[in-house]
Design a protein around this motif. Sequence first.
Motif, mmCIF file in Angstrom:
data_model
loop_
_atom_site.group_PDB
_atom_site.id
_atom_site.type_symbol
_atom_site.label_atom_id
_atom_site.label_comp_id
_atom_site.label_asym_id
_atom_site.label_seq_id
_atom_site.Cartn_x
_atom_site.Cartn_y
_atom_site.Cartn_z
ATOM 1 N N LEU A 116 0.816 -1.219 0.000
ATOM 2 C CA LEU A 116 0.000 0.000 0.000
ATOM 3 C C LEU A 116 0.847 1.265 0.000
ATOM 4 C CD1 LEU A 116 -2.789 -1.076 2.491
ATOM 5 C CD2 LEU A 116 -3.085 -0.514 0.089
ATOM 6 N N LEU A 117 1.927 1.278 0.758
ATOM 7 C CA LEU A 117 2.751 2.482 0.828
ATOM 8 C C LEU A 117 3.370 2.811 -0.519
ATOM 9 C CD1 LEU A 117 3.792 4.687 2.691
ATOM 10 C CD2 LEU A 117 5.750 3.228 3.211
ATOM 11 N N GLU A 118 3.815 1.802 -1.242
ATOM 12 C CA GLU A 118 4.421 2.037 -2.559
ATOM 13 C C GLU A 118 3.360 2.447 -3.574
ATOM 14 O OE1 GLU A 118 6.291 -1.613 -3.449
ATOM 15 O OE2 GLU A 118 7.830 -1.447 -1.881
ATOM 16 N N LEU A 119 2.193 1.811 -3.507
ATOM 17 C CA LEU A 119 1.145 2.110 -4.475
ATOM 18 C C LEU A 119 0.475 3.452 -4.215
ATOM 19 C CD1 LEU A 119 -0.577 -1.388 -4.667
ATOM 20 C CD2 LEU A 119 1.041 -0.407 -6.295
ATOM 21 N N SER A 120 0.575 3.973 -3.004
ATOM 22 C CA SER A 120 -0.110 5.230 -2.685
ATOM 23 C C SER A 120 0.467 6.408 -3.439
ATOM 24 C CB SER A 120 -0.017 5.494 -1.174
ATOM 25 O OG SER A 120 -0.655 4.466 -0.455
ATOM 26 N N ASN A 121 1.706 6.332 -3.861
ATOM 27 C CA ASN A 121 2.333 7.435 -4.588
ATOM 28 C C ASN A 121 2.123 7.342 -6.093
ATOM 29 O OD1 ASN A 121 3.642 8.873 -2.373
ATOM 30 N ND2 ASN A 121 4.902 7.042 -2.156
ATOM 31 N N HIS A 122 1.407 6.339 -6.536
ATOM 32 C CA HIS A 122 1.122 6.202 -7.965
ATOM 33 C C HIS A 122 -0.217 6.870 -8.276
ATOM 34 C CE1 HIS A 122 0.030 4.196 -11.794
ATOM 35 N NE2 HIS A 122 1.342 4.131 -11.974
ATOM 36 N N HIS A 123 -0.290 7.495 -9.428
ATOM 37 C CA HIS A 123 -1.487 8.264 -9.774
ATOM 38 C C HIS A 123 -2.738 7.406 -9.787
ATOM 39 C CE1 HIS A 123 -4.334 9.885 -12.861
ATOM 40 N NE2 HIS A 123 -4.201 10.941 -12.101
ATOM 41 N N VAL A 148 0.154 2.580 6.402
ATOM 42 C CA VAL A 148 0.680 3.913 6.086
ATOM 43 C C VAL A 148 0.919 4.744 7.336
ATOM 44 C CG1 VAL A 148 -0.494 3.875 3.873
ATOM 45 C CG2 VAL A 148 -1.617 4.940 5.829
ATOM 46 N N ARG A 149 0.586 4.223 8.521
ATOM 47 C CA ARG A 149 0.661 5.011 9.740
ATOM 48 C C ARG A 149 2.072 5.546 9.980
ATOM 49 N NH1 ARG A 149 -2.379 5.198 14.416
ATOM 50 N NH2 ARG A 149 -3.694 3.511 13.623
ATOM 51 N N ALA A 150 3.070 4.695 9.831
ATOM 52 C CA ALA A 150 4.438 5.110 10.148
ATOM 53 C C ALA A 150 4.958 6.167 9.195
ATOM 54 C CB ALA A 150 5.359 3.894 10.137
ATOM 55 N N ASN A 151 4.431 6.249 8.002
ATOM 56 C CA ASN A 151 4.917 7.192 6.997
ATOM 57 C C ASN A 151 3.828 8.182 6.583
ATOM 58 O OD1 ASN A 151 6.190 4.273 6.328
ATOM 59 N ND2 ASN A 151 7.729 5.877 6.026
ATOM 60 N N VAL A 165 -4.465 10.048 2.360
ATOM 61 C CA VAL A 165 -4.491 10.477 3.755
ATOM 62 C C VAL A 165 -5.764 11.259 4.049
ATOM 63 C CG1 VAL A 165 -3.268 11.776 5.530
ATOM 64 C CG2 VAL A 165 -1.977 10.508 3.816
ATOM 65 N N ARG A 166 -6.148 12.129 3.147
ATOM 66 C CA ARG A 166 -7.381 12.901 3.346
ATOM 67 C C ARG A 166 -8.608 11.996 3.368
ATOM 68 N NH1 ARG A 166 -7.540 17.913 -0.680
ATOM 69 N NH2 ARG A 166 -9.358 18.333 0.646
ATOM 70 N N LYS A 167 -8.601 10.968 2.516
ATOM 71 C CA LYS A 167 -9.732 10.042 2.508
ATOM 72 C C LYS A 167 -9.810 9.265 3.825
ATOM 73 C CE LYS A 167 -11.981 9.430 -0.565
ATOM 74 N NZ LYS A 167 -13.274 10.032 -0.942
ATOM 75 N N LEU A 168 -8.659 8.871 4.354
ATOM 76 C CA LEU A 168 -8.661 8.168 5.638
ATOM 77 C C LEU A 168 -9.165 9.073 6.767
ATOM 78 C CD1 LEU A 168 -5.239 6.308 5.362
ATOM 79 C CD2 LEU A 168 -7.510 5.247 5.344
#
Length: 816
Positions: A116-123, A148-151, A165-168
């Motif tokens: 999830l952390l790697e995919l979150s930066n993809h458009h 994603v909590r730690a980052n 992050v805004r959606k969460l």
Amino acid sequence: MAKPSKAAPPAKASKPQSKPPAKPGSKRKGDGAAAAPPAKRPRPADGKGKGAEPGKQLSSKEKRNIIKEKKLLHKKNWDVIQDVVQAWEKLRPKETPDAERKQLVVTIMKKITGKLLELSNHHTASRVIQFCVRYGNDTDRRVVMEEVRANIIELSKSKYGHFLVRKLINTAKKEDVPGIVRLFRGHVAQLLRQPYGADVITDVYDVASTADRNALCAEFYGKEFVLFDGISGEASRLHSLKQLIAGVPPAKQRAIIQHMTKALTPIMEKAILHPPITHRLVKDYLECSTGLSVEEAVETLAQTGEAVLRMVHTHEGAAAACMVLGYGTPRDRKRLVRAMKGHVGAMAADEWGHAVLCMALGCVDDTSLTGKVLLPEIKEVLPQGVHQATGVRLLMQLLAPGCRRHFPPAIYELLHPPQRIVRGSSGKAVTDIDADEDDAVDFGGAAAGGDEDDDNDELFTAKGSSKGSGAGGKGKAADKAKPKAKGRQQAAEDDADGGGAGKGPEEGEGGEDGAAAVNGAERVLGASKKDPQLRRRELLGSGPKSLSAALTAVVAAEAPALLRSAHSCELVVEVARGGEQGLLFELDPAGVRSVHDALVADAARSQEEMAAAVGEADEDEEAGPGPAPADREHVLLSYFSSRALRRLLLAAAEEKGQGSGGGAAAAFATALWEGVLQGRCKQWLGSHAEKVLAALLHCGVEPVVAAASKELKPLVKQPLEEWASKFLSHGAKDGQQGGKGGRGVGGKAAGGKAEEEQKPGKAAGKAAAPAAKGRAKGAQETVPQESVAASNLAAGRPKRTAAAAAGKAGAKQAKR
């Protein structure tokens, strides 16, 4: 382009040359003609060109596989993204059934869990995860948050990751919000300096509780609030910076202001001013910081232009914008006025934005610029604005500025920020907090030694005055040696340099104010040097294309509906009385009289005509909407319109008391009596119209007072003064309507205060006795005090005068 080759010279006849053998496929048109270029070599049938194996041709599927292999080698998680995108295309449509949507979310979550952390930066992948958070269950959201909590701080700065992050944050449950807020503690100032992070903090601030909001703002107060919860854990209890500064010693105050300056300056310089938390911080900073620090912050904010307008939709943001206008130099104010172009209509209809427009109309001295930028758009929204409470307040700023009746307390405070006295001429921040800087100074007055300048409006300035110092202490020093013959061109150059020199006669010769500022004398931030009455005159203007003409035309056309409105009736009163000091009547007398005619024509309609009009409107309901419920009631019987007419009639007494002679209100009193009420007073007794009849007895127009007294005396069973005092106890709060010295006006009964509205009986009691002194002999009707005292003694009650009896009667009437 390649240059065309030169044709070969013709061969000599004496030396004929033999023609070379023709190549296959070439054409010749004649002797001496250039040979055609050889044909292109045909491509191989397999399409791979030279080096390809003969007899093989790749299909489309094979080509896609080759491209896929290359992307798998160079792009991480490319295969996962392609798989989840296919499922996402089925998840996106609104018509997808809920059961299928849940199954698709489960399928996608199985493929992206752990990445999830790697995919979150993809458009594209970030959007897929957002859909899973939106349509998934609590378990899915918890899985995403744990990964994603730690980052989350680094993800909040990402171009595509901050959307996740805004959606969460926006989908979190109420009990999970405090835990999310704790993740951002200590990083608020860092994120507010970054555009994507500012959006994340905005969402965090929106969902946070009051205590959490206070803790987030407290990080700007010092490092102990960043690392801990303050020294004594008071971060969550600090609702403002003023509260913190009030309880710490001066040394600590300096440290807090220094830390806040260091944290807020990058945010203001980058013009990231849209988060509501920034509005609160900027407002607190401008309220509590030193004078020179405020001056520097105002200059920084004014340079951002339209960015300041992003703050005006909140209470704190509008307060900060009003302080920027109030404390700014003439050049700072001009920048903000120019930035308002195209936004005036939206600001005029906004709950808080209209206060910033009111502030601009009340403090900007360059009426030429204001007339070009603001007034055309104000005239465009006039037909709708006169029916809105915010639009009415905007117009009241020109008609009756500073009147508390027309502005709620919160808006009134925004328009009157506390004045700041500053020592020195530089705009650099200082660390000393001097109690003298917070001394109150009149907003419109010129400060001794102030180097503030007006806006070089040479159409309305003295010709023989010389230039002062630079604006706000940042321009050039006094230019005594410059010749006065340079005129308008030199003034424009000085203004472009930030030193728009004031030319008012109060500045004196030789720019003494600028010299005093350079020497470190005291000055007032934002002190205006133009007379407020002159500013209003220039803004309202005269002539067919002026704002005054447009205003009177709209009010005359909509007078019946406006007079019955709770907020617009005040506008009709101010227009009909000609504004404060009769300025509107002076600029456009014909327009004000047209408003009078419209009001008299509406009041002259009988109740039968009103009933017939309502019946016709009910029959034509299918064709269109009928009149509003307020329009179905006669103007003398309506709650709001009857009180508005009372204030308008009492304003005539004020005009006479001020020695202004017969003004607009007196003319209306005469027209209303002669056109509506004369000979028909009997039918209006026992209704709301009694307030209008009582106001006629105190309007100060002697012919009307005498005629009304003569007609009402046989109709009223009790003395006229005692009867009228019951309806005049709710006089004007601000003392504008009612008589201060007007003949026949009962003192506080006509010009009552807010306290008298709360105690109507007391006000009426005070008004009854002195009222008889100023009336004509034919209208003198008082209760003998001796008879009242005798009856009280006979009944065993304490002695009461006529004033006390009238006061008690007024109290009973108010209760009813």
